[in-house]
Design a protein around this motif. Structure first.
Motif, PDB file in Angstrom:
ATOM      1  N   THR A  62       0.900  -1.185   0.231  1.00  0.00           N
ATOM      2  CA  THR A  62       0.065  -0.149   0.038  1.00  0.00           C
ATOM      3  C   THR A  62       0.964   1.228   0.076  1.00  0.00           C
ATOM      4  OG1 THR A  62       0.024  -0.238   2.184  1.00  0.00           O
ATOM      5  CG2 THR A  62      -1.853  -1.101   1.250  1.00  0.00           C
ATOM      6  N   GLU A  63       2.230   1.150   0.345  1.00  0.00           N
ATOM      7  CA  GLU A  63       3.142   2.245   0.343  1.00  0.00           C
ATOM      8  C   GLU A  63       4.138   1.975  -0.559  1.00  0.00           C
ATOM      9  OE1 GLU A  63       2.373   5.007   1.897  1.00  0.00           O
ATOM     10  OE2 GLU A  63       0.538   4.105   2.799  1.00  0.00           O
ATOM     11  N   PRO A  64       4.828   3.153  -0.826  1.00  0.00           N
ATOM     12  CA  PRO A  64       6.185   2.815  -1.706  1.00  0.00           C
ATOM     13  C   PRO A  64       7.275   2.226  -0.907  1.00  0.00           C
ATOM     14  CG  PRO A  64       5.547   5.393  -1.597  1.00  0.00           C
ATOM     15  CD  PRO A  64       4.747   4.530  -0.820  1.00  0.00           C
ATOM     16  N   GLY A  65       8.147   1.817  -1.510  1.00  0.00           N
ATOM     17  CA  GLY A  65       9.425   1.116  -0.739  1.00  0.00           C
ATOM     18  C   GLY A  65       9.279  -0.295  -0.653  1.00  0.00           C
ATOM     19  N   ILE A 118       2.642   1.497 -16.156  1.00  0.00           N
ATOM     20  CA  ILE A 118       2.634   2.393 -15.093  1.00  0.00           C
ATOM     21  C   ILE A 118       1.193   3.052 -14.994  1.00  0.00           C
ATOM     22  CG2 ILE A 118       3.750   4.659 -14.105  1.00  0.00           C
ATOM     23  CD1 ILE A 118       6.070   4.106 -15.466  1.00  0.00           C
ATOM     24  N   PHE A 119       0.496   2.791 -13.807  1.00  0.00           N
ATOM     25  CA  PHE A 119      -0.848   3.385 -13.997  1.00  0.00           C
ATOM     26  C   PHE A 119      -1.299   3.701 -12.512  1.00  0.00           C
ATOM     27  CE2 PHE A 119      -1.812  -0.562 -11.757  1.00  0.00           C
ATOM     28  CZ  PHE A 119      -0.732  -1.349 -11.736  1.00  0.00           C
ATOM     29  N   GLY A 128      -2.847   5.612  -5.747  1.00  0.00           N
ATOM     30  CA  GLY A 128      -1.559   6.431  -6.074  1.00  0.00           C
ATOM     31  C   GLY A 128      -0.911   5.471  -7.386  1.00  0.00           C
ATOM     32  N   VAL A 129       0.073   6.004  -7.901  1.00  0.00           N
ATOM     33  CA  VAL A 129       0.768   5.293  -8.913  1.00  0.00           C
ATOM     34  C   VAL A 129       1.460   4.179  -8.848  1.00  0.00           C
ATOM     35  CG1 VAL A 129       2.206   5.920 -10.984  1.00  0.00           C
ATOM     36  CG2 VAL A 129       0.753   7.743  -9.992  1.00  0.00           C
ATOM     37  N   TYR A 130       1.276   3.384  -9.503  1.00  0.00           N
ATOM     38  CA  TYR A 130       1.872   1.845  -9.553  1.00  0.00           C
ATOM     39  C   TYR A 130       2.377   1.335 -10.738  1.00  0.00           C
ATOM     40  CZ  TYR A 130      -0.050   0.672  -4.493  1.00  0.00           C
ATOM     41  OH  TYR A 130      -0.370   0.850  -3.510  1.00  0.00           O
ATOM     42  N   PHE A 147       5.050  -2.633  -7.584  1.00  0.00           N
ATOM     43  CA  PHE A 147       5.382  -1.673  -6.552  1.00  0.00           C
ATOM     44  C   PHE A 147       4.707  -0.371  -6.628  1.00  0.00           C
ATOM     45  CE2 PHE A 147       8.673  -1.334  -9.839  1.00  0.00           C
ATOM     46  CZ  PHE A 147       9.060  -0.062  -9.796  1.00  0.00           C
ATOM     47  N   ARG A 148       4.549   0.417  -5.657  1.00  0.00           N
ATOM     48  CA  ARG A 148       4.187   1.810  -5.700  1.00  0.00           C
ATOM     49  C   ARG A 148       5.116   2.850  -5.909  1.00  0.00           C
ATOM     50  NH1 ARG A 148       0.237   5.045  -1.337  1.00  0.00           N
ATOM     51  NH2 ARG A 148       0.262   6.973  -2.476  1.00  0.00           N
ATOM     52  N   LYS A 149       4.848   3.787  -6.616  1.00  0.00           N
ATOM     53  CA  LYS A 149       6.048   4.829  -6.938  1.00  0.00           C
ATOM     54  C   LYS A 149       6.003   5.567  -5.884  1.00  0.00           C
ATOM     55  CE  LYS A 149       7.220   7.177 -11.090  1.00  0.00           C
ATOM     56  NZ  LYS A 149       6.731   8.540 -12.067  1.00  0.00           N
ATOM     57  N   LYS A 150       7.454   6.079  -5.577  1.00  0.00           N
ATOM     58  CA  LYS A 150       7.731   6.995  -4.507  1.00  0.00           C
ATOM     59  C   LYS A 150       6.760   8.294  -4.706  1.00  0.00           C
ATOM     60  CE  LYS A 150      11.361   5.403  -2.166  1.00  0.00           C
ATOM     61  NZ  LYS A 150      12.400   4.485  -3.156  1.00  0.00           N
ATOM     62  N   VAL A 151       6.684   8.963  -5.826  1.00  0.00           N
ATOM     63  CA  VAL A 151       6.080  10.500  -6.078  1.00  0.00           C
ATOM     64  C   VAL A 151       4.928   9.951  -6.940  1.00  0.00           C
ATOM     65  CG1 VAL A 151       6.344  12.620  -6.710  1.00  0.00           C
ATOM     66  CG2 VAL A 151       8.261  11.414  -5.764  1.00  0.00           C
ATOM     67  N   ASP A 152       3.652  10.414  -6.200  1.00  0.00           N
ATOM     68  CA  ASP A 152       2.426  10.117  -7.202  1.00  0.00           C
ATOM     69  C   ASP A 152       2.440  11.340  -7.968  1.00  0.00           C
ATOM     70  OD1 ASP A 152       1.947   7.941  -5.737  1.00  0.00           O
ATOM     71  OD2 ASP A 152       0.445   8.656  -4.434  1.00  0.00           O
TER      72      ASP A 152
END
Ligand code: MN
Length: 152
Positions: A62-65, A118-119, A128-130, A147-152
Motif C-alpha cells: 500500500t506504500e512505496p518502498g 505504469i498506472f 496512487g501510481v503503481y 510496487f508503488r511509485k515514490k512520488v505520485d
C-alpha cells in the motif's frame, strides 16, 4: 457540514479524495486474494478487452518502498473481476477467492515491448501510481515487479 466541505477542498486540491474506488479512471482492476495450495494475490487489469493477470505471492504494497514479485498468468474475461467464492477441489486453483481490492485505474505509461506498465490506481486499499516492470525471464517464465511509485 464540515466533513462535506473538507472533502470538497480535497477534491479541488487535486489530491485523492476520500472514498476512492468510485473515482476517475475508466478501466477496472481487481485484486483477488486466493487461498489455494499457496496463498497469493491475483492482480488483474482491464486491458485490451480482457483482464491481464499476475500472481503476487505476497500481499500487495500500500506504500512505496516495498517491491513484490508478480508472475504473469492467464488472461481472464472481464466478468471474472466480480468473482468471489470457492473453486472446488480437483479444479485448477481449488480454494477460496476473495476480492481484496477493486476499483479503476488510468494508464500512465504502457510499453509492452519493454514490459512496463505504469498506472494510477483508484482502489480502497491501493491508490496512487503503481508500476509493473518486467525484470527477467527465469526458466522461460517472465518475472515482473509490482510496487508503488515514490512520488505520485
Ligand atoms: Mn490465483
Amino acid at each position: 457540514m464540515k466533513s462535506g466541505q473538507y472533502r470538497n477542498e480535497r477534491d479541488s486540491s487535486g489530491t485523492t479524495p476520500e472514498g476512492a474506488g468510485k473515482s476517475s479512471g475508466d478501466s477496472v482492476f481487481v485484486i483477488q486474494e486466493h487461498d489455494s495450495k499457496k496463498l497469493h494475490w491475483d492482480l488483474r487489469l482491464e486491458m485490451g478487452g480482457v483482464l491481464r493477470s499476475w500472481a503476487v505471492p505476497k500481499e500487495p504494497p500500500t506504500e512505496p518502498g516495498v517491491k513484490r514479485l508478480a508472475i504473469p498468468t492467464t488472461d481472464h474475461s472481464l466478468e471474472y473481476a466480480d468473482f468471489e467464492g470457492e473453486i472446488p477441489d480437483g479444479q485448477y486453483g481449488a480454494g477460496t477467492v476473495r476480492i481484496w481490492d477493486r476499483g479503476t485505474f488510468e494508464p500512465v505509461e504502457v510499453d509492452d515491448e519493454k514490459g512496463k506498465i505504469i498506472f494510477r490506481m483508484y482502489g480502497r486499499r491501493l491508490s496512487g501510481v503503481y508500476c509493473l516492470i518486467r525484470t527477467k525471464t527465469r526458466g522461460g517464465k517472465a518475472q515482473w515487479l509490482f510496487f508503488r511509485k515514490k512520488v505520485d
